[in-house]
Scaffold this active site. Structure first.
Site, PDB file in Angstrom:
ATOM      1  N   HIS A 171      24.350  30.810  22.204  1.00  0.00           N
ATOM      2  CA  HIS A 171      23.054  30.204  21.911  1.00  0.00           C
ATOM      3  C   HIS A 171      22.110  31.270  21.384  1.00  0.00           C
ATOM      4  CE1 HIS A 171      21.873  31.576  25.987  1.00  0.00           C
ATOM      5  NE2 HIS A 171      20.617  31.429  25.587  1.00  0.00           N
ATOM      6  N   ASP A 213      19.679  30.551  31.741  1.00  0.00           N
ATOM      7  CA  ASP A 213      20.942  30.996  31.140  1.00  0.00           C
ATOM      8  C   ASP A 213      21.919  31.439  32.218  1.00  0.00           C
ATOM      9  OD1 ASP A 213      19.909  30.612  28.554  1.00  0.00           O
ATOM     10  OD2 ASP A 213      19.332  32.722  28.338  1.00  0.00           O
ATOM     11  N   GLU A 247      16.042  26.993  19.142  1.00  0.00           N
ATOM     12  CA  GLU A 247      17.309  27.535  19.606  1.00  0.00           C
ATOM     13  C   GLU A 247      18.440  26.641  19.107  1.00  0.00           C
ATOM     14  OE1 GLU A 247      17.714  28.235  23.789  1.00  0.00           O
ATOM     15  OE2 GLU A 247      15.839  29.344  23.919  1.00  0.00           O
ATOM     16  N   HIS A 259      18.128  32.855  20.814  1.00  0.00           N
ATOM     17  CA  HIS A 259      16.771  33.000  21.342  1.00  0.00           C
ATOM     18  C   HIS A 259      15.875  33.282  20.141  1.00  0.00           C
ATOM     19  CE1 HIS A 259      17.765  34.326  25.769  1.00  0.00           C
ATOM     20  NE2 HIS A 259      18.161  33.089  25.497  1.00  0.00           N
TER      21      HIS A 259
END
Length: 124
Positions: A72, A85, A26, A74
């Site tokens: 961000h 999250d 990530e 995944h």
């Protein structure tokens, strides 16, 4: 209440490139907004970017009132926020983008601080 997110096309392309470059890990960053449009990403120094999580110290961010969101990736096909999250969204506030594999523009989802999906407008 925020219902739409405006992001510069050049920034979106750069974020997709970052997600591809960090894969299978990530990546995470902070989004800077100018004039109602997200235009820049900041990657906090000293972060950890692993296969199942990303960590960064928000104390390492500059004092910058233009930081209005996060992003961000995944490294799987799940673009919905995890419980971690959602916890972070509630603490940081603003807008949060999640980019999931295979990292195309269709794989970007925006959320508000409560985890509600937002519409994304890409602007030139």
């Amino acid at each position: 209440m925020i219902e739409r997110v405006r992001i510069r096309e050049e920034l979106l392309e750069y974020l997709l490139e970052l997600a591809r470059d960090f894969y299978p890990n990530e990546f995470a960053g902070f989004l800077r907004e100018k004039g109602g449009v997200f235009e820049e990403v900041l990657i906090a120094p000293g972060g950890h970017f692993g296969r199942t999580s990303a960590f960064f110290n928000t104390w390492m961010l500059p004092l910058d009132e233009e930081i209005k969101g996060t992003v961000h990736s995944h490294p799987d096909h799940v673009c919905s926020p995890s419980p971690q999250d959602l916890w972070f969204f509630s603490k940081f506030g603003g807008v949060h983008l999640i980019i999931c594999y295979p990292y195309s523009a269709a794989d970007v989802v925006a959320y508000d601080s409560e985890g509600n999906p937002l519409e994304i407008d890409v602007v030139p």
